[in-house]
Design an enzyme around this catalytic site. Structure first.
Site, PDB file in Angstrom:
ATOM      1  N   GLY A 108      36.670  30.142  94.164  1.00  0.00           N
ATOM      2  CA  GLY A 108      36.215  29.198  93.154  1.00  0.00           C
ATOM      3  C   GLY A 108      36.096  27.809  93.759  1.00  0.00           C
ATOM      4  N   SER A 125      36.682  32.637 100.392  1.00  0.00           N
ATOM      5  CA  SER A 125      35.943  31.449  99.998  1.00  0.00           C
ATOM      6  C   SER A 125      36.881  30.248  99.834  1.00  0.00           C
ATOM      7  CB  SER A 125      35.148  31.764  98.722  1.00  0.00           C
ATOM      8  OG  SER A 125      34.179  30.791  98.469  1.00  0.00           O
ATOM      9  N   TRP A 126      36.961  29.660  98.655  1.00  0.00           N
ATOM     10  CA  TRP A 126      37.918  28.582  98.411  1.00  0.00           C
ATOM     11  C   TRP A 126      39.345  29.045  98.690  1.00  0.00           C
ATOM     12  CZ3 TRP A 126      39.489  23.827  97.985  1.00  0.00           C
ATOM     13  CH2 TRP A 126      40.610  23.497  97.205  1.00  0.00           C
ATOM     14  N   ASP A 142      25.570  34.472 104.878  1.00  0.00           N
ATOM     15  CA  ASP A 142      26.284  33.797 103.786  1.00  0.00           C
ATOM     16  C   ASP A 142      25.599  32.472 103.466  1.00  0.00           C
ATOM     17  OD1 ASP A 142      28.137  32.499 102.108  1.00  0.00           O
ATOM     18  OD2 ASP A 142      29.852  33.374 103.142  1.00  0.00           O
ATOM     19  N   HIS A 193      28.019  36.554 101.052  1.00  0.00           N
ATOM     20  CA  HIS A 193      29.299  35.920 100.785  1.00  0.00           C
ATOM     21  C   HIS A 193      30.303  36.818 100.074  1.00  0.00           C
ATOM     22  CE1 HIS A 193      32.040  32.585 100.056  1.00  0.00           C
ATOM     23  NE2 HIS A 193      32.052  32.873  98.765  1.00  0.00           N
TER      24      HIS A 193
END
Length: 313
Positions: free
Chosen positions: A38, A105-106, A263, A291
């Site tokens: 996120g 990701s985050w 990605d 991704h």
């Protein structure tokens, strides 16, 4: 053993936040902390499927403002430093000395920051879709001349359709700042839908199909859009290039970096730059993958990484 959690709870802090966590797998197994992306995505329904639950003690938690953490959508006391403190508090609450960190990701940003902050508490890192929170990473994701917009111009046009003069990253962010900070709930929900659908459109090389246009934003759309905007507006509350500058503190921590070569959410160059500064890491650039952890080749690489980590213990 099934993937259903055997225990869950809310970890209360002194600032009004209560962080949801849940435990799955073998309580006596290798502890692993799953750090979702996120910001604002919450835990997915299949996150335990990457682990052999007879061998792993899987700890999942939902970051401030999203999922089942309380209060929902709160931006007060919601910074990177607050989230890192929550990770430390959760580890201490569960009486865990060292754990594997598994982030996407985050979630890779938080895992890396937590590891350089307290390297003695981290047994290893398995990271998918590296996000280093540099200015170039924000622009890659959101700017009109960024990588994502150049590859998905049609989807980007839908993302910026309400913006009067969307000629720069600053203009795009300013528009969403005005809407998300404003009092018009209808516009806020519509903007959240556009933001969410933009990210969904670029997350996979092979799209699952045409997206249904929802009449209103559901909680995941709101938390993902508003919290991503909040963190990007504040440059994720860290200094430019902070992670790479601190990467030397990862020495001795084994790591697997898994990144789709195609990605368009997070720059593949970021994964390569991190690997260059982290000798104990192994980099897998997955050809033909984007991704999402739902990409078959990425999911396979993640499962293989968790399997190999257990074999080497």
């Amino acid at each position: 053993m099934s993937g259903v959690c055997y225990q869950h709870g809310l970890l209360s802090g002194s600032d009004g936040h209560r962080v949801y966590y849940e435990l799955s797998g073998n309580p006596n197994g290798e502890p692993v902390l799953v750090i979702h992306g996120g910001p604002g995505a919450g835990l997915g329904t299949r996150y335990t499927h990457f682990f052999d639950l007879s061998a792993y003690h899987v700890i999942g938690f939902e970051q401030r403002g999203c999922g089942r953490s309380q209060p929902y959508l709160s931006l007060s006391h919601n910074t990177t430093q607050d989230l890192l403190t929550d990770i430390t508090r959760l580890r201490e609450h569960l009486s865990i000395t060292r754990w594997l960190m598994f982030g996407g990701s985050w979630g890779t940003t938080l895992a890396l920051l937590a590891a350089v902050r307290e390297p003695e508490t981290v047994s290893g890192l398995i990271l998918r879709g590296i996000f280093l929170a540099r200015e170039e990473d924000f622009k890659w994701f959101l700017a009109p001349d960024g990588g994502a917009a150049q590859i998905y111009p049609d989807a980007y046009q839908r993302f910026i359709e309400e913006i009067e003069n969307p000629t720069s990253f600053t203009a795009v962010l300013a528009h969403y700042s005005k809407v998300f900070s404003g009092a018009d709930e209808r516009r806020r929900h519509q903007a959240a839908i556009r933001w969410y659908q933009w990210e969904e459109a670029i997350a996979r090389v092979h799209s699952p199909g045409e997206q249904v246009q929802p009449e209103s934003a559901h909680p995941l759309m709101l938390s993902l859009a508003v919290l991503e905007w909040h963190y990007i507006t504040n440059r994720c509350f860290i200094s430019e290039n902070e992670i790479l500058q601190q990467a030397h503190r990862l020495a001795g921590i084994p790591g697997r970096i898994i990144h789709g070569r195609c990605d368009t959410v997070c720059k593949p160059q970021g994964a390569y730059a991190l690997h260059q500064r982290w000798p104990d890491s192994k980099l897998l650039l997955i050809d033909g993958a984007g991704h999402s952890s739902a990409e078959p080749a990425i999911a396979m690489a993640l499962r293989e990484a968790t399997h190999q980590f257990i074999l080497k213990r």
